[in-house]
Write a protein that holds these residues in place. Sequence first.
Motif, PDB file in Angstrom:
ATOM      1  N   SER A   1       0.404  -1.507  -0.141  1.00 35.51           N
ATOM      2  CA  SER A   1       0.368   0.200   0.015  1.00 35.51           C
ATOM      3  C   SER A   1       0.909   1.154  -0.063  1.00 35.51           C
ATOM      4  N   GLN A   2       2.189   1.032   0.649  1.00 37.16           N
ATOM      5  CA  GLN A   2       2.826   2.281   0.732  1.00 37.16           C
ATOM      6  C   GLN A   2       3.818   2.651  -0.424  1.00 37.16           C
ATOM      7  N   VAL A   3       4.317   0.937  -1.130  1.00 40.87           N
ATOM      8  CA  VAL A   3       5.573   1.409  -2.097  1.00 40.87           C
ATOM      9  C   VAL A   3       4.781   1.727  -3.647  1.00 40.87           C
ATOM     10  N   HIS A   4       3.063   1.391  -3.416  1.00 39.74           N
ATOM     11  CA  HIS A   4       2.192   1.734  -4.988  1.00 39.74           C
ATOM     12  C   HIS A   4       1.798   3.283  -4.773  1.00 39.74           C
ATOM     13  N   GLN A   5       2.070   4.110  -4.177  1.00 36.83           N
ATOM     14  CA  GLN A   5       2.037   5.274  -4.032  1.00 36.83           C
ATOM     15  C   GLN A   5       3.226   6.495  -3.953  1.00 36.83           C
ATOM     16  N   GLY A   6       4.732   5.512  -4.158  1.00 39.88           N
ATOM     17  CA  GLY A   6       6.217   5.978  -3.501  1.00 39.88           C
ATOM     18  C   GLY A   6       6.604   6.784  -2.435  1.00 39.88           C
TER      19      GLY A   6
END
Length: 533
Positions: free
Chosen positions: A75-80
């Motif tokens: 969930s975090q990696v997908h938004q940078g």
Amino acid sequence: MFDTILKGGEVYDGTGAAPQITDVGIKDGMITEVGPINADAGDVIDVSGLAVSPGFVDMHTHSDFTLIADGRAESQVHQGVTTEVIGQCGISCAPVCSHKAIRQVSPWFTEKAKHRKWLGFGEYLDVLDDTDLGVNVVAFVGHGTIHRAILGDELHAGEPDDVAAMAKLVDQCMEEGAGGFSSGLEYFPGILAAPDHLVPMVEVAAKYGRLYATHVRNRDTEYDLGFTEAMGTARQAGARLQISHIQPKFGAPGHAMEHTLEMIELARQHDGDIAFDVIPHDWNHTLMAAILPKWAQAGGIDDVLKRLADPAARERIKANPKPMWLIVKARQWKDIVLLNATENKDLVGADFEEIGRMRGVDPYDAVLDILLEEGDNLMATMWSSKSFRNSDVELCLSQPECAVISDTVAIANDGILSDHIGSLSGYGWAARFLQYYVRDRGILSLAEGLAKITSVPAKRLGLKARGQLKPGYHADICVFDPAAISSNATARHPRRYASGIAHVLVNGTLSMRNGQRMPSNNGQVLREFQGAG
């Protein structure tokens, strides 16, 4: 020769300075050149038309256990996001006195997780180290966990010898790599502590040059007492203060945010080192169990469940004159939604006016019924309410020392955490900030907005060579389309990944490429810090 070259992007260095169209060269996990590059590379990626930024630093999360369960942090990696700071609001997974206690102190605990056990803080960091992490991790140690390690579930804040033992334990955690010390004074057992109890522990953080981050005691009717208590505690301890998610809650007077900023500015004039952060939306989320008065939260989960099943105790709970959320006392049930549940997944996203109607009971009884039904998962049950003002968020964003945070957990919509939710914006907090406050509302320029999720938190935390896009810094990088970045999560569908992210690199390795998640998880546990601002 470079390992990777990002070619022709609009490069933002993270400081708030204007961008430049240029290249970024990466070798051995580090940024080695920013400027026109005419050289060979193992991988040349055309990023023309895209923004190239330092990876986002989320300086306030509760992923202490979810990263153990599933370190991918989808969930975090997908938004940078490339770095998370866990152990906030006084809640950390260590230290504990027994392996059995891990469950009691671990937010979003799940039995499905397979992991080694730990006792000390360093052992906990070792377990994190052995996990394939999608993000870098800084871990604070929480006052609530320290309290439980010394006093268990006792309903008092500790005598002087207890407090001295707590301070000694905090010192040991700092030696073992804790990035700071946090408190949660609206939660049990933080709600028991006064400044006299906290100052000796905060002094330890000051000795190591680490932050004291606090979820203050009150952000509604007595907001001024809550914030001045935090400033007074830090002042006595000589510590740098980070006020977590500073925006006042439902019930605070309209001038509360402006007044709070005035108090902070006056304290700064007398050498107070104070900064703060905000959640980029008007929804306020927390543990449902936090609505219980402190006497009802004492003891273990079984003790709490017994009280929830006792009709007389339930009436006392509902009669609490000062619940954590005044929106509950005001009975604005339509503005409160169930956010996360294990036994009541079918109700997630519904508001409590609707839930009460569906069940044929008063909404407050529906709240207590759900807590009881959740059983051992009581402390993983979350709700959210429309308790913040956008105007307060915007006022904070105009302050240079304000960072932007998620106050959520790193999870994934597949795997063992697929049913978990951390907040309504857990899958899109950074994307929503850049979409709503920066692009759509124009509250900040893109360069200014990026600083609040890169260099501002990195500098405050004392991260070494992170948070800026310049030679000699670690290659934590996010490449995105400013016109397309968006949060896609809603109350009914909170597990949708953000869109608009093209590439993400963590320590020089691509974790996202062309909008697709790569199999690499190259995050590190960060244990060393430098003097911070």
